[in-house]
Design a protein around this motif. Structure first.
Motif, short mmCIF file in Angstrom:
data_model
loop_
_atom_site.label_atom_id
_atom_site.label_comp_id
_atom_site.label_asym_id
_atom_site.label_seq_id
_atom_site.Cartn_x
_atom_site.Cartn_y
_atom_site.Cartn_z
N LEU A 76 0.82 -1.22 0.00
CA LEU A 76 0.00 0.00 0.00
C LEU A 76 0.85 1.26 0.00
O LEU A 76 0.52 2.24 -0.67
N LEU A 77 1.95 1.24 0.73
CA LEU A 77 2.85 2.41 0.72
C LEU A 77 3.43 2.62 -0.67
O LEU A 77 3.60 3.75 -1.12
N TRP A 78 3.71 1.53 -1.36
CA TRP A 78 4.27 1.62 -2.71
C TRP A 78 3.20 2.05 -3.71
O TRP A 78 3.38 3.00 -4.47
N ALA A 79 2.07 1.34 -3.70
CA ALA A 79 1.04 1.57 -4.73
C ALA A 79 0.19 2.81 -4.44
O ALA A 79 -0.11 3.57 -5.36
N TRP A 80 -0.20 2.99 -3.22
CA TRP A 80 -1.13 4.06 -2.88
C TRP A 80 -0.42 5.37 -2.60
O TRP A 80 -0.82 6.42 -3.08
N GLU A 81 0.67 5.28 -1.84
CA GLU A 81 1.40 6.50 -1.46
C GLU A 81 2.50 6.85 -2.45
O GLU A 81 3.04 7.95 -2.41
N GLY A 82 2.89 5.90 -3.30
CA GLY A 82 3.93 6.16 -4.29
C GLY A 82 5.32 6.26 -3.70
O GLY A 82 6.20 6.91 -4.27
N LEU A 83 5.56 5.61 -2.57
CA LEU A 83 6.87 5.66 -1.93
C LEU A 83 7.85 4.71 -2.61
O LEU A 83 7.45 3.67 -3.14
N THR A 84 9.12 5.04 -2.55
CA THR A 84 10.17 4.18 -3.06
C THR A 84 10.53 3.15 -2.00
O THR A 84 10.13 3.28 -0.83
N SER A 85 11.30 2.15 -2.37
CA SER A 85 11.74 1.13 -1.40
C SER A 85 12.50 1.77 -0.25
O SER A 85 12.31 1.40 0.91
N ARG A 86 13.32 2.73 -0.55
CA ARG A 86 14.10 3.41 0.50
C ARG A 86 13.17 4.17 1.45
O ARG A 86 13.35 4.14 2.66
N GLU A 87 12.17 4.84 0.91
CA GLU A 87 11.22 5.58 1.75
C GLU A 87 10.36 4.63 2.59
O GLU A 87 10.10 4.90 3.77
N ILE A 88 9.96 3.51 2.00
CA ILE A 88 9.19 2.51 2.74
C ILE A 88 10.04 1.94 3.88
O ILE A 88 9.55 1.70 4.98
N ALA A 89 11.32 1.75 3.60
CA ALA A 89 12.24 1.25 4.63
C ALA A 89 12.29 2.20 5.83
O ALA A 89 12.29 1.77 6.98
N GLU A 90 12.32 3.49 5.56
CA GLU A 90 12.33 4.47 6.64
C GLU A 90 11.06 4.40 7.48
O GLU A 90 11.11 4.51 8.70
N VAL A 91 9.92 4.20 6.82
CA VAL A 91 8.64 4.15 7.52
C VAL A 91 8.50 2.87 8.34
O VAL A 91 8.03 2.90 9.48
N THR A 92 8.91 1.74 7.77
CA THR A 92 8.68 0.44 8.40
C THR A 92 9.81 -0.03 9.30
O THR A 92 9.60 -0.96 10.09
N GLY A 93 10.99 0.55 9.14
CA GLY A 93 12.14 0.09 9.92
C GLY A 93 12.86 -1.09 9.28
O GLY A 93 13.79 -1.64 9.86
N LEU A 94 12.44 -1.49 8.11
CA LEU A 94 13.11 -2.55 7.36
C LEU A 94 14.26 -1.95 6.57
O LEU A 94 14.37 -0.73 6.44
N THR A 95 15.10 -2.80 6.01
CA THR A 95 16.12 -2.30 5.09
C THR A 95 15.47 -2.12 3.71
O THR A 95 14.43 -2.73 3.42
N ALA A 96 16.07 -1.30 2.88
CA ALA A 96 15.53 -1.10 1.53
C ALA A 96 15.54 -2.42 0.75
O ALA A 96 14.62 -2.70 -0.02
N ASN A 97 16.55 -3.25 0.98
CA ASN A 97 16.62 -4.55 0.32
C ASN A 97 15.47 -5.45 0.76
O ASN A 97 14.83 -6.12 -0.06
N ALA A 98 15.18 -5.47 2.06
CA ALA A 98 14.08 -6.28 2.58
C ALA A 98 12.75 -5.80 2.00
O ALA A 98 11.88 -6.61 1.66
#
Length: 94
Positions: A37-59
């Motif tokens: 949802l962060l990717w499709a709905w909010e248009g976030l990149t993997s790096r931005e999603i990583a910041e929000v979720t606490g995951l690594t960008a690779n994960a």
């Protein structure tokens, strides 16, 4: 982050128009659904999603890839016409 996980997300645009998509999203785990949802709905990149979720960008990239693949398979089963494939309708025989 904690507040986001406790609150129900607002309805997605066109949610009533796509019950199959909602059902398919419901099969994902909470974190995978959030990543999608962060990717499709909010248009976030993997790096931005990583910041929000606490995951690594690779994960995030791996989770997103697997979730999209699962969603595509689930939605493909519900749809007789495969996306990107011609059905032959409306074509003239030459």
């Amino acid at each position: 982050m904690e507040r986001l996980t406790r609150t129900a997300p607002p309805p997605m645009p066109g949610e009533a128009d796509h019950p199959e998509l909602q059902a398919a999203l419901g099969t994902l785990g909470a974190l995978d659904r959030e990543v999608v949802l962060l990717w499709a709905w909010e248009g976030l990149t993997s790096r931005e999603i990583a910041e929000v979720t606490g995951l690594t960008a690779n994960a995030v990239s791996i989770r997103l890839y697997r979730a999209k693949k699962k969603l595509a398979a689930l939605l493909d089963r519900k749809n007789d016409n495969k996306a990107g494939h011609e059905t032959g309708e409306g074509r003239s025989n030459r």
